[in-house]
Enzyme design. Structure first.
Site, mmCIF file in Angstrom:
data_model
loop_
_atom_site.group_PDB
_atom_site.id
_atom_site.type_symbol
_atom_site.label_atom_id
_atom_site.label_comp_id
_atom_site.label_asym_id
_atom_site.label_seq_id
_atom_site.Cartn_x
_atom_site.Cartn_y
_atom_site.Cartn_z
ATOM 1 N N GLU A 1 3.356 -7.396 6.750
ATOM 2 C CA GLU A 1 3.301 -8.684 6.973
ATOM 3 C C GLU A 1 4.500 -9.628 7.619
ATOM 4 O OE1 GLU A 1 0.494 -10.397 3.419
ATOM 5 O OE2 GLU A 1 1.328 -8.252 3.132
ATOM 6 N N GLY B 1 0.913 -1.272 0.043
ATOM 7 C CA GLY B 1 0.132 0.018 -0.162
ATOM 8 C C GLY B 1 0.730 1.177 0.031
ATOM 9 N N ARG C 1 13.181 2.452 4.516
ATOM 10 C CA ARG C 1 13.091 3.481 5.294
ATOM 11 C C ARG C 1 11.775 3.495 6.067
ATOM 12 N NH1 ARG C 1 12.435 9.763 3.515
ATOM 13 N NH2 ARG C 1 12.791 10.864 5.494
ATOM 14 N N ILE C 2 11.915 3.443 7.480
ATOM 15 C CA ILE C 2 10.602 3.659 8.075
ATOM 16 C C ILE C 2 10.099 5.032 8.273
ATOM 17 C CG2 ILE C 2 9.727 3.237 10.472
ATOM 18 C CD1 ILE C 2 10.521 0.414 8.844
#
Length: 696
Positions: A658, A500, A581-582
């Site tokens: 996931e 997404g 990258r978070i």
């Protein structure tokens, strides 16, 4: 001033709406004159409907109509046969819908459904999955378009020649998604305009509209689908499901708005499940731990309605450096409901088997399980030969071991009747991206609206997309509002496959980038109507990458096993992930931890069985299908490696929804073996199985 919204711990934009009850879910919409529909599931495992007696139901107060295969409106074509509801008398499995009661209230609909009498001509059925089933076959593809069979070198000869070998079989039972919000839809037919409006609990409003357009023979522009707030899905809402077709059919037939909310007990048979998988993993290695052979053979079931093959052997094509490999899938078509996506389809059960086998190999070698994985780190993706865009699995293992105190915990411990042990497992999930469109709009008051047909199923997508927009526009985060979940917005990919943010964020970034350029060309104040710019990533995302792109991680578990009761308690879980990258530490940690909790359930409590006599799932509700509750959830830590990968998308992000479930069950299973000295190879690790193993 330089604004930097990405990477900051922003709170969820829609949080206040949800906690105050303002947010409206699919069944909360109540147009004037709304009625309710209740499906009637088949009570035989296979056969045909010979008669439907609705007289008793129609005599009840509030019951308006009963649709059956004999009087239901005819539907148009669909590429998904599970949506062809009430179109013929065939019953392919227990739970297949054979009637629909329409009533003034949910209570009346439920009472009416209980009074519908259906007669059947039954046929012999088969619901038993086994590796030697005569109907087993090798499909062309497994889920995700993966080739069902891949082979390199001569794995059988390499295995036979290996100095150290393990040959193990593992079993993962059927599992159910059970999102907090059961599947529901409210449909309203405007006969005057010939327009259908549907509020659906779905992971993608666009695919729902396309399916309904074909089934109802309506142009897509005469259908509006809204999925503004969705209470989870875990894959079960990733494709249109029968409830939305029934709601739309009933609304058009009755001329009144209709809500069809599925009872939880009907979900396992109606909206997909994780198919059971039977695994055989063979690993050959040199005495120093170098892998020389790997075979992973998976047998799973599919339905006779539609083929779905869990791609559980695919992780073996990604994880470890080994020249001689075979990864293959076999399917058996049975009289069971059609399997479908469930969080990390393929990777979750496949990595349970592979990482359990790696632990067994470490035991056979007398080698530390972390070190075994490190020694078999590949320089490139084993199956394709492509270089990894980034791969920091070794760093995840090393950092995780350090944070966990791995070295100091490798001696099994005993505290009276409690046996304590630790386990580790690696994790992987592919980087996926799909074409999307978005529109960015600048208002005269200095605020911005970003529109994208994405669906926020509880992951915090609205918030992260606003951060992407704010960074690109170089404005404060509070100046950006994001609109999602409506087919009137620019079309976007569905919420699935951890794709997404990569898909929608790319389109949002490009739209905002285009808006910045337009604003730079504009002179004077912004007009009252504002200024807009759009983007379509179809061309960008269609370019095939020369890199293998995956997220990786490492799970560590500390467990205690009660030798008196057989109960396994997880005292601590720790995960370290390398996922690009978070973009938002708050929502990211929520995703990692939530998935790890789901993996804990997979390991210890969640299971379903197909009754061989009646053909139904015995554990069909939350009273029998045990998901983890607060008391089951231990101290959970989620950390990540700062990964800079320029071969992904403008944000540099990978999917995170996931990978947290992948490997968790294996780490717990490996810890139980470490504590007890007994290897259990069938999930879940329930007290009866643990006690039986301890008695050996």
């Amino acid at each position: 001033m330089r604004y930097a919204a990405l990477g900051t711990p922003a709170d969820r934009a829609e949080g206040p709406e949800k906690v105050t009850g303002v947010a409206r879910y699919a069944a909360d919409h109540a147009p004037p004159g709304r009625v309710h529909a209740r499906p009637v599931p088949a009570t035989v495992a296979r056969g045909r409907v010979t008669a439907v007696d609705a007289q008793a139901a129609l005599a009840l107060p509030g019951v308006l109509d009963v649709l059956t295969p004999y009087n239901a409106p005819r539907l148009g074509p669909s590429d998904d046969p599970t949506l062809q509801v009430l179109q013929d008398t065939a019953v392919p499995h227990r739970g297949w819908y054979v009637a629909l009661v329409i009533a003034e209230s949910p209570e009346a609909a439920r009472a009416g459904a209980a009074e519908v009498r259906v007669s059947y001509a039954t046929e012999e059925h088969d619901t038993g999955l086994r590796t030697d089933h005569p109907g087993a076959y090798t499909p062309e593809e497994a889920n995700g378009g993966h080739p069902a069979h891949r082979e390199q070198g001569d794995p059988d000869a390499a295995f036979a020649a290996a100095p150290v070998r393990v040959d193990c079989s593992y079993t993962v039972p059927p599992l159910h998604n059970h999102p907090m919000e059961p599947h529901a839809a409210t449909a309203e037919w405007d006969a005057g305009r010939g327009h259908l409006t549907v509020h659906d609990s779905s992971q993608g409003a666009g695919p729902v509209r396309s399916a309904l357009a074909s089934l109802l023979d309506l142009p897509e522009e005469r259908i509006t689908v809204v999925s503004e707030h969705v209470g989870g899905g875990f894959g079960s809402k990733g494709t249109p499901r029968p409830h939305v077709v029934l709601a739309a059919m009933a609304a058009r037939h009755s001329g009144r708005p209709v809500t069809c909310a599925l009872p939880r007990r009907q979900l396992p048979a109606a909206v997909g499940h994780r198919a059971p998988t039977l695994h055989r993993v063979r690993l050959g290695a040199r005495p120093d731990g170098t892998l020389t052979a790997l075979t992973h053979e998976v047998t799973t079931h599919t339905s006779r309605v539609r083929e779905f093959v869990e791609q559980a052997a695919v992780p073996g094509r990604v994880m470890y450096a080994v020249a001689d490999t075979r990864t293959t899938h076999r399917a058996v078509a049975l009289d069971v409901p059609t399997p479908s996506w469930m969080r990390a389809p393929g990777e979750a059960p496949g990595m349970y088997a592979l990482e359990s086998a790696m632990d067994e190999l470490a035991d056979a070698l007398g080698l530390d399980p972390v070190e075994l994985r490190v020694r078999n780190e590949p320089a490139e993706e084993p199956d394709s030969g492509r270089p990894f865009s980034s791969r920091h699995l070794v760093e995840c293992l090393r950092e995780g071991a350090d944070r966990f105190g791995w070295a100091s915990l490798r001696t099994p411990r005993r505290d009276g009747p409690l046996l304590c042990g630790t386990g580790v497992a690696a994790a992987t999930y592919p980087y996926l991206v799909a074409p999307s469109t978005a529109r960015a709009h600048a208002r005269p008051d200095g605020t911005y609206v970003v529109e994208v047909g994405a669906t926020d199923i509880g992951t915090g997508a609205r918030t992260v997309l606003a951060q992407v927009a704010a960074d690109t526009l170089q404005v404060p985060l509070g100046a950006v509002t994001v609109a999602v979940g409506h087919t009137g917005l620019p079309p976007a990919a569905l919420a699935g496959g951890s794709s997404g943010t990569a898909s929608w964020g790319w389109a949002v970034h490009d739209a905002c980038d285009a808006l910045v350029a337009r604003l730079a060309r504009h002179h004077g104040p912004i007009p009252a109507a504002g200024l807009s710019a759009s983007a379509d990533t179809a061309q960008s995302t269609a370019q095939k990458s020369p890199y293998a792109r995956h997220a990786f991680g490492a799970h560590f578990a500390d467990v205690q096993v009660d030798t008196v009761t057989g109960e396994v308690r997880v005292r601590r879980l720790l995960g370290v992930f390398a996922a690009g990258r978070i973009l938002n530490p708050v929502t990211a940690r929520s995703q990692f931890v939530g998935a790890m909790v789901m993996g804990l359930g997979m390991a210890l409590t969640e299971q379903s069985t197909v009754d061989p006599v009646h053909g139904d799932f015995t554990e069909s509700d939350l009273a029998a299908y045990h998901v983890p509750v607060n008391a089951d959830v231990p101290d959970i830590e989620a950390h990540w490696i700062d990964e800079h990968d320029k071969h992904l998308n403008p944000m540099g992000s990978k999917g995170i929804g996931e990978i947290g479930i992948v490997g968790t069950a294996a780490a717990i299973g490996n810890a139980v073996c470490h504590a007890t000295g007994r290897r259990l190879r069938s999930l879940p690790l329930t007290p009866d199985r643990v006690l039986a193993a301890l008695d050996v």
